[in-house]
Write a protein that holds these residues in place. Structure first.
Motif, PDB file in Angstrom:
ATOM      1  N   PHE A   1      38.084  47.314   7.131  1.00 24.02           N
ATOM      2  CA  PHE A   1      39.507  47.420   7.437  1.00 24.02           C
ATOM      3  C   PHE A   1      39.715  47.208   8.927  1.00 24.02           C
ATOM      4  CE2 PHE A   1      43.571  48.761   5.714  1.00 24.02           C
ATOM      5  CZ  PHE A   1      43.355  48.821   4.343  1.00 24.02           C
ATOM      6  N   TYR A   2      40.918  46.755   9.262  1.00 19.65           N
ATOM      7  CA  TYR A   2      41.335  46.720  10.657  1.00 19.65           C
ATOM      8  C   TYR A   2      42.736  47.296  10.736  1.00 19.65           C
ATOM      9  CZ  TYR A   2      42.955  45.312  15.226  1.00 19.65           C
ATOM     10  OH  TYR A   2      43.461  45.346  16.496  1.00 19.65           O
ATOM     11  N   MET A   3      43.008  48.053  11.809  1.00 25.45           N
ATOM     12  CA  MET A   3      44.357  48.597  12.005  1.00 25.45           C
ATOM     13  C   MET A   3      44.613  48.808  13.493  1.00 25.45           C
ATOM     14  SD  MET A   3      43.438  52.347  10.468  1.00 25.45           S
ATOM     15  CE  MET A   3      42.355  51.525   9.282  1.00 25.45           C
ATOM     16  N   ALA A   4      45.888  48.734  13.850  1.00 25.09           N
ATOM     17  CA  ALA A   4      46.294  48.989  15.230  1.00 25.09           C
ATOM     18  C   ALA A   4      47.679  49.585  15.248  1.00 25.09           C
ATOM     19  CB  ALA A   4      46.266  47.700  16.042  1.00 25.09           C
ATOM     20  N   GLU A   5      47.900  50.511  16.179  1.00 26.39           N
ATOM     21  CA  GLU A   5      49.207  51.135  16.400  1.00 26.39           C
ATOM     22  C   GLU A   5      49.887  50.398  17.547  1.00 26.39           C
ATOM     23  OE1 GLU A   5      51.037  55.380  18.089  1.00 26.39           O
ATOM     24  OE2 GLU A   5      48.923  54.847  18.344  1.00 26.39           O
ATOM     25  N   LEU A   6      51.027  49.768  17.243  1.00 21.02           N
ATOM     26  CA  LEU A   6      51.756  48.989  18.239  1.00 21.02           C
ATOM     27  C   LEU A   6      53.063  49.687  18.567  1.00 21.02           C
ATOM     28  CD1 LEU A   6      51.070  45.526  16.595  1.00 21.02           C
ATOM     29  CD2 LEU A   6      49.790  46.629  18.460  1.00 21.02           C
ATOM     30  N   ARG A   7      53.257  50.033  19.819  1.00 15.95           N
ATOM     31  CA  ARG A   7      54.417  50.798  20.268  1.00 15.95           C
ATOM     32  C   ARG A   7      55.460  49.891  20.907  1.00 15.95           C
ATOM     33  NH1 ARG A   7      55.363  56.342  19.184  1.00 15.95           N
ATOM     34  NH2 ARG A   7      53.381  57.168  18.407  1.00 15.95           N
ATOM     35  N   LYS A   8      56.735  50.119  20.571  1.00 17.10           N
ATOM     36  CA  LYS A   8      57.831  49.358  21.168  1.00 17.10           C
ATOM     37  C   LYS A   8      58.444  50.166  22.312  1.00 17.10           C
ATOM     38  CE  LYS A   8      60.448  46.490  18.882  1.00 17.10           C
ATOM     39  NZ  LYS A   8      61.485  45.845  18.011  1.00 17.10           N
ATOM     40  N   ALA A   9      58.683  49.503  23.417  1.00 16.77           N
ATOM     41  CA  ALA A   9      59.268  50.178  24.581  1.00 16.77           C
ATOM     42  C   ALA A   9      60.671  50.697  24.256  1.00 16.77           C
ATOM     43  CB  ALA A   9      59.332  49.213  25.752  1.00 16.77           C
ATOM     44  N   ASP A  10      61.060  51.799  24.893  1.00 14.53           N
ATOM     45  CA  ASP A  10      62.398  52.351  24.709  1.00 14.53           C
ATOM     46  C   ASP A  10      63.446  51.371  25.203  1.00 14.53           C
ATOM     47  OD1 ASP A  10      61.470  54.676  23.629  1.00 14.53           O
ATOM     48  OD2 ASP A  10      61.337  55.717  25.558  1.00 14.53           O
TER      49      ASP A  10
ATOM     50  N   MET B   1      52.694  37.791  22.927  1.00 13.48           N
ATOM     51  CA  MET B   1      53.986  37.243  22.512  1.00 13.48           C
ATOM     52  C   MET B   1      55.146  38.176  22.814  1.00 13.48           C
ATOM     53  SD  MET B   1      55.063  35.873  18.716  1.00 13.48           S
ATOM     54  CE  MET B   1      53.702  34.701  18.748  1.00 13.48           C
ATOM     55  N   PHE B   2      54.931  39.494  22.685  1.00 20.18           N
ATOM     56  CA  PHE B   2      56.030  40.456  22.795  1.00 20.18           C
ATOM     57  C   PHE B   2      55.835  41.341  24.031  1.00 20.18           C
ATOM     58  CE2 PHE B   2      55.543  39.584  18.199  1.00 20.18           C
ATOM     59  CZ  PHE B   2      56.808  39.028  17.961  1.00 20.18           C
ATOM     60  N   PRO B   3      56.656  41.151  25.060  1.00 18.53           N
ATOM     61  CA  PRO B   3      56.511  41.946  26.292  1.00 18.53           C
ATOM     62  C   PRO B   3      56.761  43.434  26.085  1.00 18.53           C
ATOM     63  CG  PRO B   3      57.859  39.979  26.661  1.00 18.53           C
ATOM     64  CD  PRO B   3      57.679  40.103  25.183  1.00 18.53           C
ATOM     65  N   ASP B   4      57.550  43.766  25.038  1.00 19.00           N
ATOM     66  CA  ASP B   4      57.872  45.184  24.810  1.00 19.00           C
ATOM     67  C   ASP B   4      56.866  45.864  23.891  1.00 19.00           C
ATOM     68  OD1 ASP B   4      58.582  43.754  22.559  1.00 19.00           O
ATOM     69  OD2 ASP B   4      60.476  44.825  22.219  1.00 19.00           O
ATOM     70  N   MET B   5      55.731  45.212  23.623  1.00 15.74           N
ATOM     71  CA  MET B   5      54.700  45.766  22.730  1.00 15.74           C
ATOM     72  C   MET B   5      53.508  46.264  23.529  1.00 15.74           C
ATOM     73  SD  MET B   5      52.483  43.812  19.728  1.00 15.74           S
ATOM     74  CE  MET B   5      53.846  43.537  18.612  1.00 15.74           C
ATOM     75  N   SER B   6      53.020  47.442  23.158  1.00 14.97           N
ATOM     76  CA  SER B   6      51.785  47.970  23.733  1.00 14.97           C
ATOM     77  C   SER B   6      51.006  48.682  22.636  1.00 14.97           C
ATOM     78  CB  SER B   6      52.084  48.938  24.883  1.00 14.97           C
ATOM     79  OG  SER B   6      52.822  50.058  24.411  1.00 14.97           O
ATOM     80  N   VAL B   7      49.729  48.890  22.872  1.00 10.90           N
ATOM     81  CA  VAL B   7      48.882  49.566  21.893  1.00 10.90           C
ATOM     82  C   VAL B   7      48.946  51.070  22.125  1.00 10.90           C
ATOM     83  CG1 VAL B   7      46.541  49.829  20.995  1.00 10.90           C
ATOM     84  CG2 VAL B   7      47.362  47.581  21.708  1.00 10.90           C
ATOM     85  N   GLY B   8      49.238  51.831  21.065  1.00 15.59           N
ATOM     86  CA  GLY B   8      49.317  53.285  21.170  1.00 15.59           C
ATOM     87  C   GLY B   8      47.946  53.927  21.289  1.00 15.59           C
ATOM     88  N   THR B   9      47.943  55.219  21.562  1.00 15.72           N
ATOM     89  CA  THR B   9      46.692  55.939  21.813  1.00 15.72           C
ATOM     90  C   THR B   9      46.386  56.993  20.751  1.00 15.72           C
ATOM     91  OG1 THR B   9      47.854  57.553  23.206  1.00 15.72           O
ATOM     92  CG2 THR B   9      46.908  55.613  24.298  1.00 15.72           C
TER      93      THR B   9
END
Length: 420
Positions: free
Chosen positions: A411-420, A368-376
């Motif tokens: 539990f479930y969790m994810a780190e979602l990063r927003k592009a600059d 849904m969100f092009p500026d979203m990616s999964v962090g490391t």
């Protein structure tokens, strides 16, 4: 009526509420179900109810041999509690006499006291031998089926064994606090674990605010967030505040939001005890505005990951509300994303074992969100096994992990990063 009898009577009432009215034990406690009991008997009543719910299938298998027809729910619950007590070593004289006395005094079911007496005496004679042969209790079919499909039959058996074992007490330490006075084990992820029954408020360091109660799995989302001093962080659905305190202890400026005024009052009490600071807002997560360096969304969910400490859940619920919850999670995730600054991050998490509330939500959000990616950053956390990391880059935890240490919440969790 003796204190022990009062505890058993209230435990029967709790089972009536869970199995007959679909109420959670937490709701019963909040409504004052145990308020008039002395502290020791209140704890005993809670223990009887939770032990019976964990062993419900076992109790019913033993009772079906001694019952020719169905019994009223209250009577059946008295038999269930009595069976669990007797099969776990309870003194037959006290258990049988108490249950007979409780039912004989019931205005509608008093005539069944003879049945209760006869059945429990048979259980006292034969039950222990039968109990030892019974398999680990299974989850109700409405929940067992989707979980078996998600994780496979062997994992399902291991999860059910973890549920039966219950949960130890986990603590998160305030940075710099010395927990050496506690009889606790430091876990691979940094939490501290205490086995056995303890009075939390009597443990060393409680009054000083050196630690707070938080399952080891629930402590990981904030480790993944990695809040930095001076950052602006929003903690959505924050009560009762374990994650808020972790963020505040890291030196970030945190705003905690939750709809429940009662639960937020508890959060404020925890902040005061630990000497930590946060802005506390009673409100709807979907109505929050602003821009934050990081947002933590511990979304409302089925709580199926917490059954080892809440065995009432699979018996009080039937899954009918899960569709609405999943839709709400998607709405909250999208709104939380709008509050993240460019270059910032969102931690999405749920205490659920259902992929629809975890992995699938993140997969949908990434589309849904092009500026979203999964962090490391997940790969940098201590104590994380490689096979806990999911295909889309989140972290999946289950109750059957760490079996030699006492397990953990699902539990479930994810780190979602927003592009600059």
């Amino acid at each position: 009526m003796s204190n022990a009898s009062q505890a058993r009577r209230r435990a029967i009432h709790l089972l009536d509420q869970v199995l007959g009215e679909g109420r959670l034990l937490s709701e019963c406690y909040a409504a004052g179900a145990l308020d008039k009991l002395p502290a020791e008997e209140r704890a005993r009543s809670q223990r009887l109810a939770t032990d019976t719910l964990r062993n419900l299938e076992r109790a019913d298998r033993i009772l079906q041999k001694h019952l020719k027809k169905s019994t009223p729910l209250t009577v059946h619950n008295a038999l269930r509690i009595g069976t669990v007590e007797l099969c776990q070593g309870g003194a037959a004289h006290g258990v049988v006499n108490d249950m007979v006395g409780i039912i004989s005094g019931h205005r509608r079911h008093g005539k069944l006291k003879g049945l209760v007496n006869a059945v429990l005496r048979k259980v006292a004679e034969q039950g222990s031998a039968e109990w030892a042969k019974l398999r680990v209790p299974r989850l109700p079919k409405w929940l067992r089926s989707p979980l078996s499909q998600a994780w496979g039959a062997p994992a399902m058996l291991a999860i059910e064994a973890a549920h039966l074992a219950g949960a130890p007490l986990d603590l998160t330490a305030k940075p710099g606090a010395d927990l050496s006075a506690l009889d606790a084990t430091r876990l691979p992820t940094g939490s501290y674990r205490i086995h056995g029954s303890v009075q939390v408020s009597g443990l060393p360091g409680f009054e000083a605010g050196d630690w707070w109660v938080q399952d080891a799995a629930a402590a990981l989302p904030v480790q993944l967030l990695a809040a930095q001093p001076g950052e602006l962080v929003l903690d959505l659905c924050a009560a009762p505040g374990g994650k808020t305190m972790q963020i505040a202890a890291a030196g970030a400026t945190v705003t905690a939001v939750d709809q429940s005024a009662g639960r937020m009052a508890r959060l404020s009490e925890n902040l005061a005890r630990t000497g930590l600071t946060a802005t506390v807002v009673v409100g709807d997560a979907l109505e929050q505005t602003g821009a934050y360096d990081a947002v933590l969304l511990d979304a409302p969910c089925s709580a199926t990951g917490t059954i080892r400490r809440h065995p009432d859940l699979p018996h009080a619920k039937d899954g009918s509300s899960f569709g609405a919850l999943i839709e709400l999670q998607a709405q909250m995730l999208a709104h939380a994303w709008s509050l993240v600054k460019p270059g910032g991050r969102l931690i999405y998490c749920t205490c659920s074992l259902l992929p629809d509330e975890g992995e699938c939500q993140v997969e949908d959000a990434l589309e849904m969100f092009p500026d979203m990616s999964v962090g490391t950053r997940l790969q940098q956390l201590d104590g994380i096994a490689a096979d806990w990391i999911t295909e889309e880059g989140g972290l999946r935890l289950r109750p059957d992990y760490w079996p030699e240490l006492g397990g953990m919440d699902g539990f479930y969790m994810a780190e979602l990063r927003k592009a600059d």
